[in-house]
Design a protein around this motif. Structure first.
Motif, PDB file in Angstrom:
ATOM      1  N   TYR A   1       0.846  -1.196   0.000  1.00 34.66           N
ATOM      2  CA  TYR A   1       0.000   0.000   0.000  1.00 34.66           C
ATOM      3  C   TYR A   1       0.877   1.240   0.000  1.00 34.66           C
ATOM      4  CZ  TYR A   1       1.093   0.768   4.957  1.00 34.66           C
ATOM      5  OH  TYR A   1       1.741   1.004   6.145  1.00 34.66           O
ATOM      6  N   GLU A   2       0.287   2.337  -0.412  1.00 34.13           N
ATOM      7  CA  GLU A   2       0.924   3.648  -0.320  1.00 34.13           C
ATOM      8  C   GLU A   2      -0.018   4.554   0.445  1.00 34.13           C
ATOM      9  OE1 GLU A   2       1.726   5.037  -4.248  1.00 34.13           O
ATOM     10  OE2 GLU A   2       3.308   3.547  -4.650  1.00 34.13           O
ATOM     11  N   VAL A   3       0.555   5.458   1.248  1.00 34.06           N
ATOM     12  CA  VAL A   3      -0.272   6.391   2.005  1.00 34.06           C
ATOM     13  C   VAL A   3       0.154   7.811   1.664  1.00 34.06           C
ATOM     14  CG1 VAL A   3       1.244   6.246   4.035  1.00 34.06           C
ATOM     15  CG2 VAL A   3      -1.123   7.019   4.311  1.00 34.06           C
TER      16      VAL A   3
ATOM     17  N   TYR B   1      -5.169   6.025   1.442  1.00 32.26           N
ATOM     18  CA  TYR B   1      -4.421   4.774   1.280  1.00 32.26           C
ATOM     19  C   TYR B   1      -4.769   4.168  -0.073  1.00 32.26           C
ATOM     20  CZ  TYR B   1      -3.137   4.684   6.234  1.00 32.26           C
ATOM     21  OH  TYR B   1      -2.600   4.977   7.469  1.00 32.26           O
TER      22      TYR B   1
ATOM     23  N   VAL C   1      -3.951   0.244   8.906  1.00 34.12           N
ATOM     24  CA  VAL C   1      -3.562  -0.963   8.161  1.00 34.12           C
ATOM     25  C   VAL C   1      -3.862  -2.211   8.982  1.00 34.12           C
ATOM     26  CG1 VAL C   1      -1.638  -2.227   7.121  1.00 34.12           C
ATOM     27  CG2 VAL C   1      -1.844   0.235   6.766  1.00 34.12           C
TER      28      VAL C   1
ATOM     29  N   PHE D   1      -4.220   0.628  -1.931  1.00 38.85           N
ATOM     30  CA  PHE D   1      -3.792  -0.762  -1.755  1.00 38.85           C
ATOM     31  C   PHE D   1      -3.677  -1.447  -3.107  1.00 38.85           C
ATOM     32  CE2 PHE D   1      -5.883   0.378   2.211  1.00 38.85           C
ATOM     33  CZ  PHE D   1      -5.031  -0.162   3.172  1.00 38.85           C
TER      34      PHE D   1
END
Length: 550
Positions: free
Chosen positions: A97-99, A106, A188, A108
């Motif tokens: 994932y990136e936030v 987020y 998460v 995913f």
């Protein structure tokens, strides 16, 4: 905000765990020879037999609210992430994932080899459908509030905006975008919780009201499937051949039997049919010197829930008297004798530390203590205020033998220390007890709660006016505001958020809608050849994914 407990289901994590393959004639050892003529090591069948104390109420992740259901969901389903062996989130259906820099968005990325047990691919659409189904007012999900950190989730759940405005969207089959109202540091890990599991829209709609109520009306995407479910008797987990990580799942089969009597479980251990068994007080002294004896303290709490709409529980002095009239130290020393400690709080000890590194419990200390003299004074004051000298209350209880002993102890303490009070005990099967609590059809209720994620909010949010798990009728505007602020305006100021939660816990004990009893300990026996039976301190109680027989 986890799961109302099936009492002593957990004499550790279910009453016991035992091994089918430990009897004679079951070993797959046909080879001979080896260097020097040595006999090769036995190969055990990868089969476990477990005991649970209650039936599964529901495997619909949108409707599940209890400990048993969440345990099973954790083993037959998989969310974006799952809790690993160290209770840290590890990739599940999501590979990564990136936030965003502000911590509120987020993205995913889902793995492309994940499948449902019917062979369909698991996609981002399955998560969007499932989460919005939880939030759909028509679903009437008690756990919908656990998603309220998501943009427009609360507004959709209360019918103020349409579901398509909720901040959950499948950008394509394998990309899921989630927008939050405020940063949530534990988000998460939260995606590992049962309510956040995906659902196959086509299958769910085809099953209608039957979804999640039978083995064949549920679809699975986790390490195991339920190949059999006999209501009130037990169920069978079988390794899922379609699971993306099946090569790391060693168990082939897990048989689960519903057993409510601890003596029966101990007998299975004694006759070498059981490999893991929880111990109640009467067995602890007998086994405490056994090499396989263990104890642990976990962050689950038990208390008396009080219906503040019923007389005399509508009087705060009466509630405080009840909370002070029970000798919880004697309870844990004699009745439990398993490492449990008296609970004088609603956020457990050794659970979470603040920005300064101090345990929440060390900062707030004890908020209520056993004090029979003060309890009697408060009780007399309450009787005077209510204009009555005698009261009869019903204590709603679980239907296990262990819970019966707790109920009888509470009854004796309250009747002894509060003159004019009579307690009648009403024992009910687990599912029926949950229903009576939800409808507030009780006076006093012996209840438990374990954390869904590692933050004080998992306990503190329970007592807000809008929490479906409050079930006491108690509310306090200042308390509601502190919790709301901790979730929103203070989300980026960790110390201010922490201070708000510390203050909120004290307000609970000014109103006293509950009488805390104990923080759960567990004494149990486990044979040394059961390996990697992973237990969790929050979320579902245990994972079978990595377990095996050595």
């Amino acid at each position: 905000m986890k799961k109302r407990f099936s009492f002593f289901l957990v004499l550790l994590l279910a009453l016991s765990t035992f091994l089918a393959a430990c009897g004679g004639g079951k070993d797959n050892n046909n080879a001979q020879g080896g260097q020097g003529g040595e006999k090769p090591a036995e190969k055990k069948e990868q089969v476990l037999n477990l005991l649970e104390s209650q039936e599964i109420p529901s495997l619909d992740s949108a409707l599940a609210t209890d400990q048993v259901s969440f345990i099973v969901l954790n083993n037959v389903m998989e969310g974006l992430y799952r809790l690993g062996k160290d209770n840290k989130p590890v990739p599940g259906i999501a590979e990564s994932y990136e936030v965003s820099q502000d911590g509120k968005t987020y993205t995913f990325k889902l793995r492309k080899d994940a499948k449902w047990s019917n062979g369909d691919p698991v996609t981002a659409h399955d998560f969007e459908f499932a989460w919005k189904r939880v939030l759909d007012p028509k679903t009437k999900s008690e756990y919908a509030y656990i998603m309220y950190d998501i943009k427009n989730a609360e507004e959709a759940n209360t019918g103020k905006v349409p579901l398509d405005q909720v901040g959950v969207k499948a950008l394509d089959d394998y990309t899921l975008k989630v927008e939050l109202k405020n940063p949530v540091p534990y988000f998460v890990g939260l995606t590992a919780f049962g309510t956040f599991m995906p659902q196959n829209e086509k299958f769910v709609k085809a099953q209608g009201d039957k979804y999640g109520l039978e083995a064949n009306t549920t679809l699975y995407n986790g390490p195991f499937v339920l190949s059999e479910w006999k209501h009130e008797q037990g169920w069978v987990y079988t390794k899922n051949p379609n699971y993306w990580d099946k090569d790391n799942v060693k168990l082939e089969k897990v048989n689960v039997k519903v057993v409510k009597d601890t003596a029966t479980a101990v007998n299975l251990y004694e006759t070498k049919q059981a490999d893991r068994v929880g111990l109640t007080a009467e067995f602890v002294d007998k086994y405490k010197n056994d090499k396989n004896f263990h104890t642990k303290l976990d962050p689950s709490l038990y208390w008396l829930r009080m219906n503040t709409k019923k007389e005399p529980l509508n009087n705060v002095n009466a509630r405080k008297a009840i909370a002070m009239a029970i000798d919880t130290q004697a309870m844990v020393d004699t009745l439990l004798n398993n490492g449990s400690i008296p609970a004088k709080f609603t956020v457990p000890k050794d659970f979470v530390t603040g920005p300064d590194g101090k345990d929440f419990r060390d900062v707030n200390g004890d908020l209520v203590n056993y004090n029979p003299d003060e309890a009697k004074k408060l009780w007399e004051q309450a009787k005077k205020e209510l204009g009555k000298d005698k009261f009869t209350l019903e204590l709603l209880n679980y239907d296990t033998d262990s819970a019966k002993k707790i109920g009888e102890y509470v009854k004796a303490q309250l009747e002894q220390n509060l003159p004019g009070l009579t307690i009648n005990i009403k024992q009910q099967p687990f599912a029926q007890k949950l229903k009576l609590e939800s409808n507030m059809q009780y006076d006093l209720s012996f209840s438990g709660w374990g954390p869904d994620y590692q933050d004080p909010m998992t306990f503190l949010q329970l007592w807000t006016s809008t929490s479906p798990h409050n079930e006491t009728g108690w509310s306090n505007p200042e308390y509601d505001k502190l919790i709301k602020d901790a979730q929103t305006t203070l989300a980026n100021d960790q110390q201010a958020r922490w201070d708000a939660m510390l203050k909120a816990e004290k307000i609970v004990f000014e109103g006293m809608p509950i009488a805390p009893l104990y923080q759960r300990g567990a004494a149990y026996l486990q044979r040394e050849y059961v390996k990697d039976f992973v237990t969790h301190t929050f979320g579902a109680d245990y994972s079978l994914k990595w377990a095996y027989v050595e």
